[in-house]
Design an enzyme around this catalytic site. Structure first.
Site, PDB file in Angstrom:
ATOM      1  N   TYR A  39      -5.173  -9.654  94.874  1.00 52.19           N
ATOM      2  CA  TYR A  39      -6.314  -8.756  94.664  1.00 52.19           C
ATOM      3  C   TYR A  39      -5.859  -7.332  94.949  1.00 52.19           C
ATOM      4  CZ  TYR A  39     -11.192  -7.567  94.059  1.00 52.19           C
ATOM      5  OH  TYR A  39     -12.355  -7.034  93.593  1.00 52.19           O
ATOM      6  N   LYS A  94     -16.072 -32.820  78.840  1.00 58.17           N
ATOM      7  CA  LYS A  94     -15.201 -32.292  77.794  1.00 58.17           C
ATOM      8  C   LYS A  94     -14.101 -31.433  78.420  1.00 58.17           C
ATOM      9  CE  LYS A  94     -14.738 -32.423  73.306  1.00 58.17           C
ATOM     10  NZ  LYS A  94     -15.805 -32.088  72.373  1.00 58.17           N
TER      11      LYS A  94
END
Length: 749
Positions: A39, A94
């Site tokens: 970060y 999925k």
């Protein structure tokens, strides 16, 4: 069909934690430096690079391997409009299928709107996050509008799987069904029942592959869609209106070659099937119950080729054969779109796979032999070849049609990388295969009466690894090949036995000289040499009539080892050692002794370590040997651990040229963090050869890793007998036997 109760399903989705996937970091996140790089301030650097060149988003973020599975829940499975939130379990499912079958990262997004404009705007605005969009469970006609608009507005692949996934698998199956029927796609009459998203996509793809417009009749709940019809029509149906006098499905089915159903249970009657042309093809794909069952169709037409959407019938039309691999190929070329050419390439690659010999592990998984024919026209979802066969075909089609941002230069390397992507051990196995291919060794397979052995021998030759000899009777081998539907292999294999060799007397003389002072007379020797296939194969090897041998698929390894001991010095005091390779999570660890020494002393352990190091080098590893125990460097003190403590001293005296250390627990041997507590250790990294106290502990360790850890097991590899002799287990698959042949051919031990 496997029974699933409500309780099973709800427990599966709630335990061990709610849902079906989670996010794991791919970078270390433990130190302040890690956080600074992940970060602020480190993250600013790739941000600036991507702002300068957006294509670098594929290099510095996960975009290039990230697909969004997006739905509004208006057509969930066969359940109808359940809404966005209720569709989330399907979309999560999925997502995990993408990961399981093609290593594609995926996130599910459920959009709470039935407005096509709002849906398209939301997806388009999220576009920079993803490398592709998989639309799912959106009702017609909105699904057509949404997909077409997003294709026009976005520069990444947009694919509605309910339409095109079904179409691709249907096309692949139809190619093979027509091949078996000796018919051509441009000549056959096709009837499709169900004018929804999947049905229209199926017909569009088949027409793109050569089916003629006027040979295709589409039906919906009101009957045939014909030129001039106005009732219940829309622009998508009108595009497929045929010039025909047929007005009902019954009319259309008369003389038809192909029926494609994406409609409802019972839509097709036996009388309709009976009216079809010779060798009819019937794809009854309605779920969960087909338009007509295979039993009903075959009752009136034994010549029919039938496919359904169900796993409890042959020829399942399953979208998981398509969408993971289609996206894998598209993502890997940073495709701007998925076009018809890529879908057609996918269909042709699937069809070609089904015509090839099916891997043994696939047959084992399904509990039956699978051979190209009327009951096997499409690969099964767990075929390991899918990952390295379908994406390259898709990628090539994408490159040929200009939708690739980053074309693949080395297609061979790409194919190899795909295999490794799904199986971290593939690189190691591939290097062994390459070495065997270079050696071109002649391997004798001792058990020519076992179909697994014959298939492995055929694979050994057909993969260009060398020459295979099988011990057996010629007539028996040929009969077994035909029984296994391997007629084309008859004549490929060289069958050897005592009756057709000119060397039998030489073999018997050699064997008698070895065994005459061990209680064997000439008659015993004759029986061994002429009637025992294990001994006969070993004699061939001993006399240079083969370069290596593989046996053990039909008898316990201890019995086989005893028989081989008649020909070679394979006893513990001769220095023979069994080494088993465990391959898991991208690592390989060898465990020894897993075959020969029951309860070795410290000198035996030193021998085992030396043999294990030799095998490690055979695998291309720099040996690091750990003598394993329940104690580490003398604590806790135990008489049982004493020999493990003394074995390194034996190696010190011998001055061996590999790293070794001990005694130590397995975590200290393999885990760098645990090893860090012992900075004086001579190992420079995690051990790759584990020497264990006894054969029983070796067996327990290997089988535990295999059953609970999912490790790939190769071995035990027999080392120290002077010739490449490899012994399989009685539960070996064809691939296991082939791997042992590769080990023998490459002279790993």
């Amino acid at each position: 069909m496997a029974k699933v109760t409500r309780e099973d399903a709800l427990a599966f989705h709630s335990q061990p934690s709610p849902g079906k996937w989670e996010i794991n970091a791919t970078v270390p996140m433990t130190t302040q430096r890690d956080l600074s790089l992940a970060y602020s301030p480190g993250v600013a650097i790739p941000c600036e690079e991507i702002a300068r060149d957006p294509a670098l988003s594929y290099d510095y973020t996960n975009r290039g391997n990230l697909v969004a599975v997006i739905s509004n829940g208006t057509a969930v499975l066969g359940l109808g409009n359940l809404g966005a939130l209720a569709s989330k379990p399907v979309m999560e499912g999925k997502s995990v299928l993408f990961k399981r079958f093609a290593d594609v990262n995926s996130i599910d997004l459920e959009l709470d709107t039935e407005d096509a404009d709002a849906f398209c705007n939301a997806v388009r605005l999220m576009g920079p996050s993803f490398g592709g969009i998989n639309l799912e469970d959106i009702k017609a006609p909105e699904c057509f509008i949404i997909e077409q608009r997003l294709k026009e507005e976005m520069d990444i692949p947009v694919f509605h799987d309910d339409q095109h996934g079904t179409a691709v698998i249907c096309a692949a199956g139809l190619l093979n069904a027509l091949h078996l029927s000796d018919k051509k796609i441009e000549d056959v009459r096709i009837v499709l029942n169900g004018a929804g998203a999947a049905g229209i996509a199926c017909l569009e793809l088949l027409k793109a592959m050569g089916a003629r417009h006027d040979n295709c009749i589409m039906c919906d709940t009101k009957g045939v869609i014909y030129q001039g019809r106005t009732d219940g029509m829309n622009q998508w149906k009108s595009a497929h209106a045929a010039t025909t006098d047929a007005r009902t499905l019954t009319d259309a089915m008369k003389g038809a070659d192909v029926f494609l159903g994406v409609s409802a249970k019972g839509a097709v009657t036996p009388a309709m099937v009976e009216s079809m042309a010779p060798n009819p093809v019937i794809f009854a794909m309605a779920n969960p119950d087909p338009e007509i069952t295979p039993e009903e169709a075959h009752a009136v037409r034994s010549d029919a080729i039938v496919a359904t959407g169900r796993s409890d019938y042959p020829n399942q039309i399953n979208n998981v054969l398509c969408f993971p691999y289609l996206f894998r190929g598209a993502l890997d070329i940073h495709a701007r779109a998925i076009n018809d050419e890529m879908k057609i390439a996918c269909a042709h690659a699937l069809a070609a796979m089904a015509r090839e010999d099916v891997p043994d592990e696939v047959a084992a998984a399904y509990g039956k032999k699978l051979t190209f024919g009327r009951d096997y026209i499409i690969p099964t979802p767990f075929d390991p070849r899918l990952i390295h066969r379908i994406p390259p075909a898709v990628a090539k089609a994408g490159m040929d049609t200009g939708v690739a941002r980053r074309p693949i230069i080395d297609m061979g390397g790409y194919t190899a990388a795909l295999t490794a992507r799904m199986d971290p051990t593939a690189n190691i196995l591939r290097s062994l295969h390459n070495r065997a291919r270079a050696a071109q060794s002649t391997i004798v397979f001792a058990e020519g009466d076992d179909p697994r052995v014959l298939r492995a021998a055929i694979a050994y030759q057909r993969q260009g690894l060398g020459k295979a000899l099988v011990v057996g009777r010629t007539g028996d081998v040929e009969a077994l090949l035909r029984a296994e539907r391997l007629d084309d292999a008859v004549g490929e294999l060289t069958v050897v036995n005592a009756a057709n060799t000119e060397h039998l007397e030489t073999y018997k003389g050699f064997l008698y000289e070895r065994l005459q002072r061990q209680g064997h007379d000439r008659q015993d020797v004759h029986r061994l040499a002429a009637r025992d296939r294990h001994v006969f194969a070993a004699l061939m090897l001993a006399h240079g009539h083969a370069d290596g041998m593989v046996t053990g698929a039909t008898r316990k390894s201890a019995q086989v080892l005893e028989l081989i001991g008649h020909v070679f010095d394979a006893r513990p005091h001769h220095g023979a050692v069994g080494v088993t390779a465990l391959l898991a999570r991208g690592r390989i660890v060898l465990v020894a002794d897993t075959l020969v020494h029951e309860w070795p002393d410290e000198n035996d352990l030193a021998d085992i370590a030396t043999r294990g190091a030799e095998v490690a080098r055979g695998f291309g590893l720099d040996p690091r040997v750990a003598f394993c125990s329940f104690s580490t460097f003398g604590y806790p003190v135990s008489e049982r651990a004493e020999k493990m403590h003394r074995a390194p001293d034996i190696l010190d005296q011998r001055g061996v040229d590999f790293e070794y250390e001990g005694e130590m627990t397995v975590d200290v041997a393999l885990n760098p963090s645990a090893a860090a507590h012992y900075p004086f250790s001579r190992l420079t990294g995690p051990a790759n050869v584990l020497v264990v106290p006894a054969r029983h502990s070796a067996s327990i360790s290997v089988k535990l890793m295999q059953e609970m850890g999912g490790a790939t097991v190769i071995g035990p590899i027999l080392a120290g007998v002077g010739k490449p002799v490899q012994i399989c287990s009685t539960v070996s698959s064809v691939n296991d036997i082939l791997n042992m042949a590769v080990i023998a051919a490459g002279k790993v031990a």
